[in-house]
Design a protein around this motif. Sequence first.
Motif, PDB file in Angstrom:
ATOM      1  N   GLU A 253       0.748  -1.100  -0.086  1.00 31.32           N
ATOM      2  CA  GLU A 253       0.018   0.089  -0.044  1.00 31.32           C
ATOM      3  C   GLU A 253       0.944   1.273  -0.034  1.00 31.32           C
ATOM      4  O   GLU A 253       1.920   1.169   0.504  1.00 31.32           O
ATOM      5  N   SER A 297      -5.475  -7.341  -9.308  1.00 31.34           N
ATOM      6  CA  SER A 297      -4.297  -7.613  -9.887  1.00 31.34           C
ATOM      7  C   SER A 297      -3.147  -7.889  -8.756  1.00 31.34           C
ATOM      8  O   SER A 297      -3.318  -7.494  -7.746  1.00 31.34           O
ATOM      9  N   GLU A 304      -3.936   7.537  -2.549  1.00 30.96           N
ATOM     10  CA  GLU A 304      -4.340   7.266  -1.065  1.00 30.96           C
ATOM     11  C   GLU A 304      -4.021   8.800  -0.317  1.00 30.96           C
ATOM     12  O   GLU A 304      -3.026   9.539  -0.878  1.00 30.96           O
ATOM     13  N   GLU A 372     -16.016  -3.685  -4.241  1.00 29.45           N
ATOM     14  CA  GLU A 372     -15.428  -2.204  -3.907  1.00 29.45           C
ATOM     15  C   GLU A 372     -14.567  -1.634  -4.809  1.00 29.45           C
ATOM     16  O   GLU A 372     -14.009  -1.820  -5.835  1.00 29.45           O
ATOM     17  N   LEU A 373     -14.874  -0.341  -4.615  1.00 28.32           N
ATOM     18  CA  LEU A 373     -13.960   0.706  -5.548  1.00 28.32           C
ATOM     19  C   LEU A 373     -12.971   1.393  -4.689  1.00 28.32           C
ATOM     20  O   LEU A 373     -11.774   1.737  -4.983  1.00 28.32           O
TER      21      LEU A 373
HETATM   22  N1  GAP Z   1      -4.125   1.863   2.809  1.00 31.90           N
HETATM   23  C1  GAP Z   1      -5.027   1.206   2.850  1.00 31.90           C
HETATM   24  C2  GAP Z   1      -5.380   0.189   1.714  1.00 31.90           C
HETATM   25  O1  GAP Z   1      -4.535  -0.245   0.908  1.00 31.90           O
HETATM   26  P1  GAP Z   1      -7.279  -1.565   0.521  1.00 31.90           P
HETATM   27  O2  GAP Z   1      -8.651  -1.560   0.780  1.00 31.90           O
HETATM   28  O3  GAP Z   1      -6.561  -2.778   0.613  1.00 31.90           O
HETATM   29  O4  GAP Z   1      -6.612  -0.398   1.531  1.00 31.90           O
HETATM   30  C3  GAP Z   1      -7.387   0.273  -1.146  1.00 31.90           C
HETATM   31  O5  GAP Z   1      -6.626  -0.820  -0.760  1.00 31.90           O
HETATM   32  C4  GAP Z   1      -7.865   0.217  -2.653  1.00 31.90           C
HETATM   33  O6  GAP Z   1      -6.864  -0.099  -3.340  1.00 31.90           O
HETATM   34  C5  GAP Z   1      -8.960  -0.838  -2.919  1.00 31.90           C
HETATM   35  O7  GAP Z   1     -10.336  -0.154  -2.490  1.00 31.90           O
HETATM   36  C6  GAP Z   1      -8.780  -0.962  -4.383  1.00 31.90           C
HETATM   37  O8  GAP Z   1      -9.655  -0.084  -5.013  1.00 31.90           O
HETATM   38  C7  GAP Z   1      -7.450  -0.894  -4.627  1.00 31.90           C
HETATM   39  N2  GAP Z   1      -6.895  -2.446  -4.504  1.00 31.90           N
HETATM   40  C8  GAP Z   1      -6.316  -3.004  -3.406  1.00 31.90           C
HETATM   41  N3  GAP Z   1      -6.016  -4.222  -3.895  1.00 31.90           N
HETATM   42  C9  GAP Z   1      -6.020  -4.338  -4.936  1.00 31.90           C
HETATM   43  C10 GAP Z   1      -5.777  -5.122  -6.088  1.00 31.90           C
HETATM   44  N4  GAP Z   1      -5.093  -6.430  -5.800  1.00 31.90           N
HETATM   45  N5  GAP Z   1      -5.677  -4.992  -7.533  1.00 31.90           N
HETATM   46  C11 GAP Z   1      -6.462  -3.774  -7.823  1.00 31.90           C
HETATM   47  N6  GAP Z   1      -6.616  -2.578  -7.168  1.00 31.90           N
HETATM   48  C12 GAP Z   1      -6.486  -3.101  -5.726  1.00 31.90           C
END
Ligand code: GAP
Length: 553
Positions: A253, A297, A304, A372-373
């Motif tokens: 992240e 992916s 963020e 989730e978006l």
């Molecule tokens: N810092 C908090 C955090 O990373 P998260 O819900 O795990 O929270 C935030 O991720 C956003 O990142 C998600 O709402 C999604 O839009 C995107 N995201 C997380 N994992 C992803 C993945 N494997 N592929 C694409 N987008 C992803």
Amino acid sequence: MTQTPTQAAPVITPADKSMDDIVALCKRRGFVFPASEIYGGINGFWDYGPLGIELKNNLRDRWWRDMVTCPPDGPDGRPLDIVGLDSAIIQNPKVWEASGHLAGFADPMRKCQKCGHFVREDQLWEILATNSKWFDDLLQQFTPHTGEIDTLRLMEWAKRKGKKYAPNLALVRNPEVTMSWFAQRINGQPDAPPDVQELVRYLATEQLHATGLQEPCPLCGGELGDAQPFKLMFESYAGLTQTEDSKVYLRPETAQGIFTNYKNVLDTMRVKMPFGIAQVGKSFRNEVTPRNYIFRSREFEQMEMEWFCHPDEAKQWYEFWVQQRHDWWVSVGVNPANLIRREHDCDELAHYSTACADIEYQYPFTAPGYGELEGIAHRGDYDLSKHQEHARLKLEYFDQQRKEAGEPEDKFRYMPHVIEPAAGLTRGMLVLLCEAYTPDDSRPSKVFMKFDPSMAPIKAAIFPLVNKDGMPEKAEELYRQLRKRWAVQMDVKQNIGKRYARMDEAGTPYCFTIDSDSLADDTVTVRDRDTAGQQRINISQVEQYLADRIDGV
Ligand code: GAP
């Protein structure tokens, strides 16, 4: 100005859209390609083509503009203070120790004892329902015309289709004993008939050595082992030696880079509480089941922002940001009817979070449900406290003004709380692609991409009606004028219908055509992508026409 009649755009819901068609268009028009495609691809990785990168950059730039360059006013009408950051992808591993990612960032995985396939514990039944060759076929055997469970039919299925699709399912390996155990269990509970999951678990369980109901592998029907944590962070080594001491991790992240720079920003910028630090960049997660195209992916981008505030004000800011972020997605062209806000239940919250709301979108693959978006998390003081403890560095905030105003100590010396709107950039792009995709049988292309004009990868196309008689030269003059401001394309090839069709699939909102009248009276035809309606305007008005429709947001 002359205008031809326009046609009404058809109303299409997410459930009417096919993911296969969207993926095919994205490939055909250069939005998204499978990574390393010439070598057979690599699961969970994608490349963004010429139109894809324009779309992604447009979304990223709008986020940066609306979050950092000109953020909204706060609830009290005062302008908010948010600064930007670009931290390294690889950090000292102590960062991940402090943040809890090293210990806790893992998904519970189950391994099939027969074929070795791994499946995420919390997604097993979802995967069975959506992505298992044999499951759906087996379910159809439960609903024969009589409405009862047809033992003979199940046995028949086991011997034929089951052998092919689910060779390791107990019912297939040992139909007679499994069916007798199944019949015994079903007969044993006439008042409480088992649900579908239970029925399938009986069929995955052999009578002789059963210790409880088994869950079947989505791939082969085999028995799944106990759940084990599967680490989601990609590992590498920094330096010449490849030992435990030189092990590093690709960030999962972007948020932690912000927390580790919180003090640097406070010391170098004139920011005062409350304020935000924003970052856009790549994140990496070794997702167990990357799926649904670019939705989940292994390499993706995030946008963020960490909003630091006094603990007493955190709840109010949380509400503020959930609403802001919802409205922002609407401002980039997402239909509010396709968005919902969903509060997380307590058992869903991440290890750092005390409250979290997701903004969810109705993707074609989730419809009529949502996925989730963006997540807006109330992280409390979890991260700053952890970094304070691990780095042995005071991260409390001291508010001189409040002290001088005679406020009590907890009002002027405190560990800030954090509200975090965390959006996926690549996932947001998927939303724009799904949202824009509009089937329309009345057009030669049968589909057009209805992007908000400000998000469209190509803003305008300029066509000479024919590639002679001075038209290409006049078209090129206009093209050279417009390309100073926007991503525009000039296209001289093929008949005009085919050129419109190509631009419809690229989502280009306006096409300007130079014809023989243009040479005589300096007018051009403007074709509107959404209505396919046309009008004539003076060539000198074209730049303003575009500016009003594209930059006017
Ligand atoms: N810092 C908090 C955090 O990373 P998260 O819900 O795990 O929270 C935030 O991720 C956003 O990142 C998600 O709402 C999604 O839009 C995107 N995201 C997380 N994992 C992803 C993945 N494997 N592929 C694409 N987008 C992803």
